[in-house]
Design a protein around this motif. Structure first.
Motif, mmCIF file in Angstrom:
data_model
loop_
_atom_site.group_PDB
_atom_site.id
_atom_site.type_symbol
_atom_site.label_atom_id
_atom_site.label_comp_id
_atom_site.label_asym_id
_atom_site.label_seq_id
_atom_site.Cartn_x
_atom_site.Cartn_y
_atom_site.Cartn_z
ATOM 1 N N THR B 512 -33.835 -32.783 -118.450
ATOM 2 C CA THR B 512 -34.819 -32.698 -119.544
ATOM 3 C C THR B 512 -34.232 -33.246 -120.845
ATOM 4 O O THR B 512 -34.893 -34.004 -121.565
ATOM 5 N N PHE B 516 -36.140 -36.502 -122.156
ATOM 6 C CA PHE B 516 -37.076 -36.265 -123.259
ATOM 7 C C PHE B 516 -36.407 -36.285 -124.633
ATOM 8 O O PHE B 516 -37.102 -36.391 -125.643
ATOM 9 N N PRO B 605 -36.673 -27.245 -122.682
ATOM 10 C CA PRO B 605 -37.898 -28.061 -122.600
ATOM 11 C C PRO B 605 -38.704 -28.017 -123.896
ATOM 12 O O PRO B 605 -39.266 -29.039 -124.308
ATOM 13 N N GLU B 609 -39.176 -31.624 -125.333
ATOM 14 C CA GLU B 609 -40.541 -32.158 -125.195
ATOM 15 C C GLU B 609 -41.203 -32.325 -126.560
ATOM 16 O O GLU B 609 -41.968 -33.275 -126.764
ATOM 17 N N PHE B 638 -48.772 -35.570 -122.599
ATOM 18 C CA PHE B 638 -48.084 -34.312 -122.304
ATOM 19 C C PHE B 638 -48.632 -33.701 -121.006
ATOM 20 O O PHE B 638 -47.870 -33.269 -120.135
ATOM 21 N N HIS B 642 -46.772 -33.275 -117.071
ATOM 22 C CA HIS B 642 -46.665 -31.983 -116.405
ATOM 23 C C HIS B 642 -47.427 -31.972 -115.080
ATOM 24 O O HIS B 642 -46.996 -31.336 -114.125
#
Lengths: 247, 742
Positions: B512, B516, B605, B609, B638, B642
């Motif tokens: 992650t 990201f 995250p 994110e 987004f 996911h």
């Protein structure tokens, strides 16, 4: 108004670099026709391209109507009408379609664009050609279409790189007359040309470029005083020929 | 020089405004299409070629491919014998053998759900649209008294000659006696002759077995056969051996590439050759806008070409009888829609790639030189998908072109997996966006306009001045890089059962961070993007943080209901298997501490994110579109990220994306969003971790049940309070912004 300040541009050729424009500075006011003159490779076209924002300078800047090219390229472009030395046309569009297309690119409302089109078509004798495909035009006709294309959005700043290329005497005279009219309207005009006789008749001030540097600048009278020559042709001969011979 | 001279150069009245840009984009597309479609070369490629090519291809198929397949369908065996007596005897014996074999096959009918033993023949039948069943040869036994049968076999007049011979063994010898021997003469190495040999031999062997069995029964003797064999075919759900439907992706590749090549070259390299590129670039239109218009025009022509090709192909297939092999028993509307959607996807992909490639070219010739290797490269996935054993795997779903080719094959064969399909489509969309962004960056640069020397390093050259935000092109490129990287790494992690839960969580956090945070920050650093304006890393007001915290606590009941809604809409499925899998993961969570779970699945995250979607992407989008659209687009991205990782999360994640985008827009900072996101994640993780305790205290939140109304009421109050606080806290900032924008 156009302000060019310490504008410099290098081109990479293989492993070496060529200095095309070297710390060039000049100012052109509204209502003035400025002749950017010089032999081939002097940096005239490169300078014009940097003013419009087509080329990025190494250093220095250009400002058009208060907008700096590096910061507000779209604002600069919308204020400039450019006639380039190697302009082309869209072969499959008619003259009308092409001119209205460019008017649209510059954000001119359709009705206003059609009025401008009518006026320019009358001026450059394009009315009979408006429905003709551009691929069917002669060299001179294409050049007239190119001029109309550059002026379709009625820009306050006009940059003309070899505007009379491919035109006969009468065609050239139309261009000269129109440039004078632009000057009378208070617009800024920069003309780059090899036809020195035309430049003499057309321009209020001159900048003589050589090897990317501004070697001489002033009105025709000022240049006569500085060089002792009466015509631009004589000035070129006395000023640039020895260098050419050496080169 | 007049006084009003300077006034005349103040402003041009007709400067384009945002509202008119979309309309102008449409007119740009129309102009490009007008220019392309008036060119006769395009019309020839578009209409004339399919009319000529497909009938020729159909003739070739029928002449060469199907002629050979047809011979497999119903073979003809001509068997020669030396006399009429032999003819009758052989016919009788073969008939008896055939009857015995049929009896045996009947006993196996109950297990005959799979392909026929003769797979090649069955495949041939399937190709031609027939039923998969037994193929009966047409057998002719001809008597040629006093003729040299061996010569007839040698010159292919006969497939097999059967000659009556006397047994070479003595009659009084004990054991198996063979009073009659059939000598089978055949052409060694000739497939039809050997097939006929096998046909005759197998029937005579069956006849002998029946005779022997009857004799033993008559004698009352029981003899055990030491090694008998019996065929037992089983059903096979895998890819068929060969299907003409597998050819369709290859045909789609060729169709769309053919349609897109010429307009892509003409609208990019052609502009320069005509001398119109400079004047186009000198106009106050963003290069991305120009490229989008060109892309739309290329896409339209590619689609038109593909549709004309498809119509040509369909008419030819139906009129030549090949339709059944290509589209099954009938070309249903479902197949038509599938093929059209695939055409759109293929055309969209190729138009973008070709445009990016031809934007680098300075002339038609140079563009063609770039495109030829691409076309050859494109054939590889098309041919790959003809391999029946090649299965659509995870890495393929994000490999450009391979993903859509495999998707096309599986879609047409009805074996597509939803997760892989979504990944393939999403990654392709991101690649398209990245290709257009690259094209916009290259198109009209110094190197292309004037042929000045430039290198690929110029594409990633750092700007001299700091930039307020990442460019849209950089954001698109980032997406095209992040999506496949994350998809492949996350899938690999999911398929690593040897890792303990703690290691898995740690690796997940590293992935992650790398994807990201690493990729956006790397791109932002290369582009000298400002951390405060470009990534939103600026100090927020305390009240905004407080508002975010309130929203973080209050939003989850609504997110839960949206999850249930998406299930009702069929966008997610909570079957027993998924619930069991989720419970298994929750049980594994018990092996690690809550702190590790909260850090790796909650905080990391949330931070990364937010940096990516509400920092990097948000900044790039905001420089081009309004605040509302920025929030919507970033929320969609987004949600898509996911959804691909876990089916059913599209709507809930989009909802959270909208909330987080709103907070980012109002506060101007990513930190309140990070706080909101972290609280939301940690709250849900803590509830999952202590699920058993919650069940004990009757506060359990069942995954598939609606929450109590009181919980929703509390959540709604929290959301209202959070929004009000946020609006109040950021009122001054927003007012300043609107004043500045005016």
């Amino acid at each position: 108004m156009i302000t060019v300040h310490e504008l410099t541009k290098r081109f990479r050729v293989g492993s070496s670099q060529i200095l095309a424009v070297d710390r060039l500075s000049f100012v052109v006011q509204g209502g003035e026709v400025y002749g950017l003159l010089g032999p081939n490779g002097a940096g005239k076209t490169t300078t014009i391209r940097m003013i419009v924002g087509l080329l990025r300078p190494e250093s220095g800047y250009a400002e058009v109507a208060g907008y700096r090219t590096s910061e507000s390229p779209d604002d600069v472009k919308s204020h400039v009408g450019l006639v380039s030395a190697n302009d082309g046309v869209y072969h499959w569009l008619t003259v009308r379609e092409m001119l209205l297309f460019f008017a649209d690119l510059y954000g001119v409302p359709l009705r206003e664009a059609q009025d401008n089109l009518r006026m320019l078509a009358d001026l450059f004798d394009l009315t009979p050609l408006l429905s003709r495909r551009c691929s069917l035009l002669s060299t001179g006709q294409k050049q007239r279409v190119t001029l109309a294309r550059a002026l379709i959005h009625m820009p306050p700043v006009v940059l003309l790189d070899e505007p009379t290329r491919g035109l006969d005497v009468l065609g050239s005279q139309v261009v000269i007359d129109y440039v004078r009219r632009l000057r009378d309207e208070g617009k800024v005009v920069i003309v780059s040309t090899h036809r020195l006789d035309e430049a003499e008749r057309l321009c209020d001030r001159f900048g003589l470029l050589h090897q990317g540097q501004l070697r001489l600048e002033g009105t025709l009278d000022e240049l006569r005083t500085k060089t002792g020559c009466q015509t631009l042709v004589d000035m070129f001969r006395s000023f640039f020929q020895p260098v050419h011979a050496a080169g | 020089m007049s006084d009003d001279a300077n006034q005349s150069i103040e402003r041009v009245p007709g400067r384009p405004v945002r509202e008119r840009q979309i309309g102008r984009l449409g007119r740009l597309v129309l102009k490009e299409l007008r220019e392309i479609l008036r060119d006769r070369r395009t019309i020839i490629t578009l209409v004339v070629m399919p009319l000529l090519i497909y009938p020729l291809l159909a003739v070739a198929f029928q002449r060469f491919l199907f002629t050979s397949l047809a011979s497999n369908q119903e073979p003809v065996y001509v068997i020669g014998v030396g006399s009429e007596i032999d003819q009758q005897m052989l016919a009788r014996q073969m008939h008896a053998g055939e009857a015995s074999m049929s009896e045996q096959e009947k006993s196996l009918d109950s297990v005959k759900s799979g392909p026929e033993p003769n797979a090649a023949a069955a495949a041939a039948k399937k190709l031609l649209g027939g039923d998969v069943g037994k193929i009966e040869p047409d057998v002719t036994i001809v008597a040629y008294p006093d003729e040299d049968l061996q010569r007839f076999v040698a010159d292919s007049s006969l497939h097999v000659a059967v000659v009556h011979r006397r047994d070479r063994r003595k009659e009084d010898e004990k054991g198996l006696q063979t009073p009659l021997v059939w000598e089978l003469i055949y052409r060694a190495g000739s497939a039809p002759s050997e097939a006929a040999l096998h046909f005759v031999e197998s029937r005579l062997q069956a006849f002998n077995k029946v005779g022997l069995d009857a004799e033993l029964k008559r004698m009352g003797v029981v003899v055990a056969l030491p090694a008998a064999t019996e065929r037992h075919p089983v059903g096979y759900a895998g890819a068929p051996n060969f299907s003409l439907a597998a050819l369709i992706p290859l045909i789609l590749v060729l169709m769309t590439v053919t349609g897109a090549v010429y307009p892509a070259i003409d609208l990019t390299a052609g502009e320069r050759e005509r001398g119109t590129l400079e004047t186009l670039i000198a106009a106050p239109v963003p290069r991305l806008g120009l490229l989008l218009a060109k892309y739309s025009a290329v896409l339209t022509v590619a689609l038109l070409t593909a549709v004309v090709n498809l119509i040509g192909m369909t008419i030819t297939a139906h009129s030549s009888g090949l339709a059944a092999g290509l589209f099954g028993p009938g070309m249903s509307w479902g197949v038509v829609i599938k093929v059209l959607l695939l055409l759109a996807l293929f055309a969209a992909f190729f138009s973008a790639i070709l445009l990016a490639l031809t934007s680098c070219a300075r002339s038609f010739k140079e563009a063609q030189a770039y495109i030829i290797p691409l076309m050859l490269l494109c054939l590889v996935p098309g041919i790959l998908c003809l391999i029946p054993s090649l299965e659509f795997a995870g890495w393929m779903a994000v490999t450009p072109l391979v993903n859509i080719v495999m998707l096309a094959r599986d879609l047409l064969e009805g074996t597509v997996q939803t997760g892989l399909a979504i990944a393939a489509i999403c990654s392709t969309i991101f690649y398209i966006a990245a290709a257009i962004a690259v094209a916009a960056r290259i198109f009209g640069t110094d190197a292309i306009l004037y042929g000045s020397q430039a290198t690929w390093a110029d594409l990633v050259r750092r700007p001299e001045e700091p930039q307020p935000s990442a460019s849209l092109a950089a954001a698109m490129f980032g997406l095209a890089l992040m999506f496949p990287t994350y998809f492949v790494l996350a899938n690999d992690l999911a398929r690593s059962p040897e890792l303990s839960m703690q290691s898995r969580l740690q690796v997940c956090a590293i992935i992650t961070i790398a994807v990201f945070a690493g990729i956006p920050v790397g791109i932002a650093a290369i582009g000298r993007v400002s951390w405060s304006t470009g990534l939103g890393a600026c100090r927020p007001r305390w009240a905004a943080l407080l508002a975010a915290a309130v929203l973080g606590v209050s939003l989850w009941p609504t997110a839960h209901e949206i999850f249930l809604l998406s299930e009702r809409l069929g966008l997610s499925w909570l079957g027993g298997g998924r619930i069991a899998a989720a419970e298994a993961i929750l049980n594994q969570f018990k092996t690690v501490s809550l702190a590790v779970i909260l850090v790796t699945l909650g905080l990391v995250p949330a931070a990364c994110e937010e940096l990516c979607f509400r920092g990097f992407m948000f900044g790039a989008l905001r420089s081009r579109v309004s605040g509302l659209w920025t929030v919507i687009i970033s929320a969609i991205l987004f949600g898509v990220f996911h959804e691909v990782l876990s089916s059913g999360r599209l709507l809930p994640s989009m909802f959270m994306g909208l909330a987080l985008g709103f907070v980012r827009l109002r506060s101007g900072s990513i930190f309140p969003g990070m706080l909101l996101h972290a609280i939301h994640n940690c709250l849900l993780l803590t509830m999952s971790y202590h699920r058993e305790a919650l069940i004990g205290s009757k506060l359990d939140v069942e995954d598939i049940a609606h929450l109590p109304l009181s919980w929703h009421a509390a959540g709604a109050v929290g959301v209202a309070a959070g929004v009000a606080l946020l609006v109040w806290a950021t009122q001054e900032r927003t007012t300043v912004n609107s004043v500045n924008s005016v």
